[in-house]
Write an enzyme that holds these catalytic residues in place. Structure first.
Site, PDB file in Angstrom:
ATOM      1  N   LEU A  14       1.442  -4.994  -2.814  1.00 23.23           N
ATOM      2  CA  LEU A  14       1.566  -4.079  -1.688  1.00 23.23           C
ATOM      3  C   LEU A  14       0.541  -4.501  -0.638  1.00 23.23           C
ATOM      4  O   LEU A  14      -0.664  -4.315  -0.823  1.00 23.23           O
ATOM      5  CB  LEU A  14       1.340  -2.632  -2.127  1.00 23.23           C
ATOM      6  N   LEU A  15       1.021  -5.094   0.438  1.00 23.90           N
ATOM      7  CA  LEU A  15       0.174  -5.694   1.463  1.00 23.90           C
ATOM      8  C   LEU A  15       0.171  -4.795   2.697  1.00 23.90           C
ATOM      9  O   LEU A  15       1.194  -4.627   3.354  1.00 23.90           O
ATOM     10  CB  LEU A  15       0.723  -7.085   1.795  1.00 23.90           C
ATOM     11  N   GLY A  17      -2.040  -4.922   5.439  1.00 20.70           N
ATOM     12  CA  GLY A  17      -2.600  -5.437   6.677  1.00 20.70           C
ATOM     13  C   GLY A  17      -4.101  -5.317   6.726  1.00 20.70           C
ATOM     14  O   GLY A  17      -4.757  -5.872   7.613  1.00 20.70           O
ATOM     15  N   ASP A  20      -8.601  -5.618   2.172  1.00 16.99           N
ATOM     16  CA  ASP A  20      -8.611  -5.505   0.713  1.00 16.99           C
ATOM     17  C   ASP A  20      -7.336  -6.073   0.092  1.00 16.99           C
ATOM     18  O   ASP A  20      -7.387  -6.914  -0.812  1.00 16.99           O
ATOM     19  CB  ASP A  20      -8.808  -4.046   0.293  1.00 16.99           C
ATOM     20  N   CYS A 105       0.217  10.368  -2.222  1.00 14.28           N
ATOM     21  CA  CYS A 105       0.883   9.178  -1.693  1.00 14.28           C
ATOM     22  C   CYS A 105       0.914   8.074  -2.740  1.00 14.28           C
ATOM     23  O   CYS A 105       1.916   7.363  -2.882  1.00 14.28           O
ATOM     24  CB  CYS A 105       0.179   8.691  -0.436  1.00 14.28           C
ATOM     25  N   GLY A 128      -4.716  -3.187  -3.358  1.00 15.09           N
ATOM     26  CA  GLY A 128      -6.102  -3.476  -3.020  1.00 15.09           C
ATOM     27  C   GLY A 128      -7.052  -2.348  -3.329  1.00 15.09           C
ATOM     28  O   GLY A 128      -8.126  -2.258  -2.728  1.00 15.09           O
ATOM     29  N   CYS A 201      -3.689   7.994   4.993  1.00 18.45           N
ATOM     30  CA  CYS A 201      -3.317   6.585   4.988  1.00 18.45           C
ATOM     31  C   CYS A 201      -2.519   6.134   6.198  1.00 18.45           C
ATOM     32  O   CYS A 201      -2.647   5.005   6.629  1.00 18.45           O
ATOM     33  CB  CYS A 201      -2.568   6.247   3.703  1.00 18.45           C
TER      34      CYS A 201
END
Length: 379
Positions: A14-15, A17, A20, A105, A128, A201
């Site tokens: 899960l990227l 941006g 981390d 979340c 991250g 988030c």
């Protein structure tokens, strides 16, 4: 993290941006692995009134995925977020509680809706988060704390389901934040010096009270001094205040602490002074106990089997623990007592400030190494 343990695994990263999750991709790349990367779209990009940084986030994520030869896919969980997490948040604040949207979340979106849409095709989902996992001699997988007490995020993961924990992997969890920054700068990552996100988030620069006001509006009511019954002012809505709050009150003659909400009569109770006794509690009930690593119960009790000591002369299980009621570096010592099949009480060794209904009490072992689970405060 060893390549031999990952070679046969299908891995999704899960990227976001941020720096981390970008270093997570590097951690796999240095092992010669190129996992599939996913950017979860949850922000309200279609609403021009909202200041959202998601476009920049996606640009950063795209650059990092390209740098390490990974495929990047955008997964739209916008509707699921607003249907599930926002509904949860608004229902809680309307009832006078103090919810944590980021906790939900993780359960409902990052390890929930994403798994339903794409994650089910993968053996592991990497994020991250500053957290770690370990497997004990019996094969039970535990969520354990990061060496960075300031950045540790096990409290935000304490409501995920056991099947989600079994799929989770946290490749940077053994680092402290400065080490992650150093890796990012050494690797010339595009976001190496990007500031950490703050608050909920997806909100970016959006004020939390504006977020609440958008859905619940305002509902003015009296502000009463708890000890004297004296009216000291008017609030714009109970949902704009939290138990223990002592800043941004706007009332003369302070300082004032929020100590109680009367939802049925729309009254906010405050106490005066720098350290009022009414702002502290030593014992408080919690409900809906959620064990991260559930095990067969012993004798029908609610504590997992390996966590089921009994104090001499006590009829109820009682467990030495550490705990948190908010995201802070400190772990508070106390005991967890089971008073009924579905009811527990936290006994803090010292009085603590700002205990609020709706907050998650996150429970750790006495060494604050293993995160055992969490429950909602009910007072």
């Amino acid at each position: 993290m060893q390549r031999s343990d990952l070679d046969s695994k299908r891995i999704a990263v899960l990227l976001s941006g941020g720096v981390d999750s970008s270093v997570v991709v590097y951690e796999f790349a240095r092992l010669g692995l190129h996992p599939d990367c996913f950017y979860i779209k949850i922000g309200p990009e279609d609403d021009k009134e909202w200041d959202c940084s998601s476009e920049e986030d996606l640009e950063m994520a795209t650059a990092v995925a390209h740098k390490y030869g990974c495929r990047l896919e955008v997964v739209d969980c916008h509707r699921e977020y607003w249907d599930q997490v926002t509904r949860y948040t608004m229902e809680k604040v309307r009832a006078g509680f103090t919810p944590n949207p980021d906790v939900m979340c993780n359960r409902l979106i990052k390890f929930g809706a994403f798994d339903e849409k794409r994650g089910h095709d993968y053996d592991l989902i990497a994020t991250g988060h500053y957290a770690q996992t370990e497997v004990d001699e019996n094969g039970w997988k535990w969520l354990v704390t990061s060496p960075d007490p300031v950045k540790d995020q096990t409290d935000f993961l304490a409501q995920i389901y056991d099947w989600q924990l079994r799929k989770a992997i946290f490749p940077i969890g053994h680092y402290v934040k400065d080490e992650v920054r150093e890796i990012a700068e050494r690797e010339h990552l595009v976001n190496a010096r990007r500031k950490d996100s703050q608050g909920i988030c997806f909100l970016g620069k959006i004020n939390y009270n504006d977020y609440i006001r958008r859905y619940l509006g305002e509902q003015p009511g009296d502000v009463i001094e708890l000890e004297t019954g004296r009216r000291i002012g008017e609030h714009r809505g109970l949902w704009f205040h939290t138990i223990g709050q002592r800043k941004g009150m706007g009332f003369s003659g302070g300082p004032w602490f929020v100590v109680k909400k009367d939802v049925s009569n729309n009254v906010l109770y405050v106490s005066h002074g720098y350290n009022p006794a009414s702002a502290y509690k030593s014992d408080f009930p919690i409900h809906d106990m959620h064990w991260l690593t559930p095990q067969p119960p012993q004798g029908g009790a609610g504590l997992p089997d390996s966590l089921n000591p009994r104090l001499p002369g006590s009829l109820s299980p009682r467990l030495p623990v550490t705990f948190k009621i908010r995201h802070t570096p400190e772990y508070l010592p106390g005991t967890l007592e089971q008073t009924a099949p579905d009811t527990f009480v936290i006994h803090s060794d010292t009085p603590i400030h700002g205990v609020a209904p709706g907050q998650f009490c996150v429970i750790y072992d006495s060494d604050h190494h293993k995160c055992l689970g969490s429950a909602e405060i009910t007072i």
